[in-house]
Design an enzyme around this catalytic site. Sequence first.
Site, PDB file in Angstrom:
ATOM      1  N   ARG A 126      -6.940  -2.885  10.253  1.00 12.30           N
ATOM      2  CA  ARG A 126      -5.947  -3.761  10.903  1.00 12.30           C
ATOM      3  C   ARG A 126      -6.505  -4.407  12.173  1.00 12.30           C
ATOM      4  O   ARG A 126      -6.124  -5.509  12.537  1.00 12.30           O
ATOM      5  CB  ARG A 126      -4.656  -2.997  11.193  1.00 12.30           C
ATOM      6  N   GLN A 129       4.957   9.353   6.900  1.00 16.76           N
ATOM      7  CA  GLN A 129       4.023  10.195   6.145  1.00 16.76           C
ATOM      8  C   GLN A 129       4.498  11.645   6.177  1.00 16.76           C
ATOM      9  O   GLN A 129       4.473  12.341   5.163  1.00 16.76           O
ATOM     10  CB  GLN A 129       2.623  10.066   6.722  1.00 16.76           C
ATOM     11  N   ARG A 172      -5.635   2.465  18.449  1.00 20.53           N
ATOM     12  CA  ARG A 172      -5.367   1.011  18.416  1.00 20.53           C
ATOM     13  C   ARG A 172      -4.997   0.453  19.792  1.00 20.53           C
ATOM     14  O   ARG A 172      -5.151  -0.747  20.015  1.00 20.53           O
ATOM     15  CB  ARG A 172      -4.283   0.692  17.372  1.00 20.53           C
ATOM     16  N   ARG A 178      -7.699  12.688  12.806  1.00 21.16           N
ATOM     17  CA  ARG A 178      -6.255  12.410  12.854  1.00 21.16           C
ATOM     18  C   ARG A 178      -5.420  13.686  12.672  1.00 21.16           C
ATOM     19  O   ARG A 178      -5.806  14.578  11.921  1.00 21.16           O
ATOM     20  CB  ARG A 178      -5.904  11.342  11.808  1.00 21.16           C
ATOM     21  N   LYS A 207      -3.997   6.418  14.854  1.00 17.94           N
ATOM     22  CA  LYS A 207      -4.172   5.678  13.598  1.00 17.94           C
ATOM     23  C   LYS A 207      -5.654   5.676  13.198  1.00 17.94           C
ATOM     24  O   LYS A 207      -6.430   6.453  13.721  1.00 17.94           O
ATOM     25  CB  LYS A 207      -3.624   4.255  13.759  1.00 17.94           C
ATOM     26  N   LYS A 223       0.834  -1.214   0.000  1.00 16.31           N
ATOM     27  CA  LYS A 223       0.000   0.000   0.000  1.00 16.31           C
ATOM     28  C   LYS A 223       0.864   1.258   0.000  1.00 16.31           C
ATOM     29  O   LYS A 223       0.632   2.172  -0.777  1.00 16.31           O
ATOM     30  CB  LYS A 223      -0.913  -0.042   1.235  1.00 16.31           C
ATOM     31  N   SER A 224       1.872   1.288   0.875  1.00 19.92           N
ATOM     32  CA  SER A 224       2.721   2.493   0.962  1.00 19.92           C
ATOM     33  C   SER A 224       3.420   2.765  -0.372  1.00 19.92           C
ATOM     34  O   SER A 224       3.520   3.912  -0.811  1.00 19.92           O
ATOM     35  CB  SER A 224       3.808   2.296   2.029  1.00 19.92           C
ATOM     36  N   GLY A 229      -4.808   8.299   5.537  1.00 15.14           N
ATOM     37  CA  GLY A 229      -3.876   9.279   6.087  1.00 15.14           C
ATOM     38  C   GLY A 229      -2.720   9.537   5.128  1.00 15.14           C
ATOM     39  O   GLY A 229      -2.263  10.674   4.976  1.00 15.14           O
ATOM     40  N   ASP A 275       2.368  -0.782  12.089  1.00 20.30           N
ATOM     41  CA  ASP A 275       1.044  -1.310  11.718  1.00 20.30           C
ATOM     42  C   ASP A 275       0.820  -2.737  12.209  1.00 20.30           C
ATOM     43  O   ASP A 275      -0.285  -3.268  12.100  1.00 20.30           O
ATOM     44  CB  ASP A 275       0.865  -1.237  10.201  1.00 20.30           C
TER      45      ASP A 275
HETATM   46  C1  S3P Z   1       2.559   4.886   6.234  1.00 25.10           C
HETATM   47  C2  S3P Z   1       3.247   5.206   7.363  1.00 25.10           C
HETATM   48  C3  S3P Z   1       2.800   4.833   8.710  1.00 25.10           C
HETATM   49  C4  S3P Z   1       1.772   3.713   8.677  1.00 25.10           C
HETATM   50  C5  S3P Z   1       0.738   3.895   7.627  1.00 25.10           C
HETATM   51  C6  S3P Z   1       1.359   4.044   6.253  1.00 25.10           C
HETATM   52  C7  S3P Z   1       3.077   5.382   4.949  1.00 25.10           C
HETATM   53  O1  S3P Z   1       2.245   5.981   9.311  1.00 25.10           O
HETATM   54  O2  S3P Z   1       1.154   3.584   9.939  1.00 25.10           O
HETATM   55  O3  S3P Z   1      -0.142   2.797   7.614  1.00 25.10           O
HETATM   56  O4  S3P Z   1       2.711   4.852   3.887  1.00 25.10           O
HETATM   57  O5  S3P Z   1       3.860   6.329   4.986  1.00 25.10           O
HETATM   58  P1  S3P Z   1       3.177   7.035  10.061  1.00 25.10           P
HETATM   59  O6  S3P Z   1       4.364   7.208   9.217  1.00 25.10           O
HETATM   60  O7  S3P Z   1       2.397   8.289  10.175  1.00 25.10           O
HETATM   61  O8  S3P Z   1       3.488   6.397  11.393  1.00 25.10           O
END
Ligand code: S3P
Length: 425
Positions: free
Chosen positions: A384, A165, A342, A118, A338, A21-22, A90, A311
């Site tokens: 999750r 992020q 969680r 968030r 999140k 996904k990322s 997010g 995660d």
């Molecule tokens: C992600 C970073 C993580 C993760 C999220 C996806 C990303 O968040 O929890 O599911 O794709 O950059 P944070 O970097 O805000 O912790």
Amino acid sequence: MKMPFSKGQKLTGEIIPPPDKSITHRALMVGAISRKGVRIKNPLISGDTLSTVDCLRKLGKSLTMNPKEIIIKPGQLKEPRDILYCGNSGTTARLLSGILSGQKFFSVIDGDDSLKRRPMKRVVEPLRRMGAIIFGRENDSLLPISIKGNELHGHEFELTVPSAQVKSAVILAALLAEGKTTIKEKIKSRDHLERMLEWFGVNLEVQGNIITVDGSSQIEGGEITVPGDISSAAFLIGAAVLVPGSHIVVREVGYNPTRTGFIRVLQRMGAKISVLKMKEQAKEEVADLEIKSSSLKATEVTKEEIPSLIDEIPLIALLATQAEGVTRITGASELRHKESDRIKAMCENLKKMGAKIEELRDGIIIEGPTLLRGNQVSSFGDHRIAMTFAVASLITRGETWIEGFDSVQISYPEFIRDLSTLCHD
Ligand code: S3P
């Protein structure tokens, strides 16, 4: 929804987990500001990545999409007529803020009820330091936010929140800024964007936890193949470790060390997980893993490890209920921000199932092993949490019902199908 699994079924066979996904989000974003466009092979098509696709289309990007690939055509971003709705994602809201800060137009970003709760200040603040003009609800800390694109300038950052992020939003803004930007992380978070930019020909400087981006860099674009998502595979891996008699192979899964904290913790707890094969693909490590059911012992998970398994903590908490001794997870207050809180979600649900669990401000203490009982639990609208309790249903006595199970669409639409494929009486 009633879980279709029952105690006694074991997991056997091979599986390729869904795409990451990322990495898919980042390939879409990078494609949108690249010169030649990007062809994404094996993209994740799920609720969250479709939110990114939808926003890019509203920004005037031309995209073609089928289950095997997404092609983002070259062309300038344009002022959107409509609000950019990021749904539950997010990553979409934060990364897009970075890109939009440096455009020559006005835009508004919003999301669903969960995303509206968030924190956004963590990206608003550093982007403003680069010259961005951003306003939002509750003193600029919550969605919706409005962005009036501006000329950005480079800056030196020491990031206070360990978040990929935030880091990625700043890197994307830095690519549109005048001059150099330096970003220092206290604890290294996932580095997919840095690796992807190098793959697409951007001259990024990465030295340990310090990244330097030159605003004059051009992203050429090209082709990228997305590996399997270790965070989705984690549910299958965790299930195989927990259920006696299981033995599975997970193929083509992303094995970037900034994402594999879960595997390291499990191995420390005594889980039999081994790497069968490893290769490099678009600057990312990709592995085939073999997992056998194992008896587990308790462990300590501390602050330094959190970004590499952020995660997977709900799943680690579940695994800890079956481990001998007291497991302490601390330094994880980020979990409260999140898709759901969680820490609270895990403590409430696991208590209902009979686990010995204590809620901390920044973590969880679990004493094991305990026999879990099936019950009615909530997903708290969080994919999750839903998947963690589907895994729990494989070891509980009695039926498990999960309210809001549909949330799995966000990252792993085929989760029940995949887990069912592996489960045998
Ligand atoms: C992600 C970073 C993580 C993760 C999220 C996806 C990303 O968040 O929890 O599911 O794709 O950059 P944070 O970097 O805000 O912790």
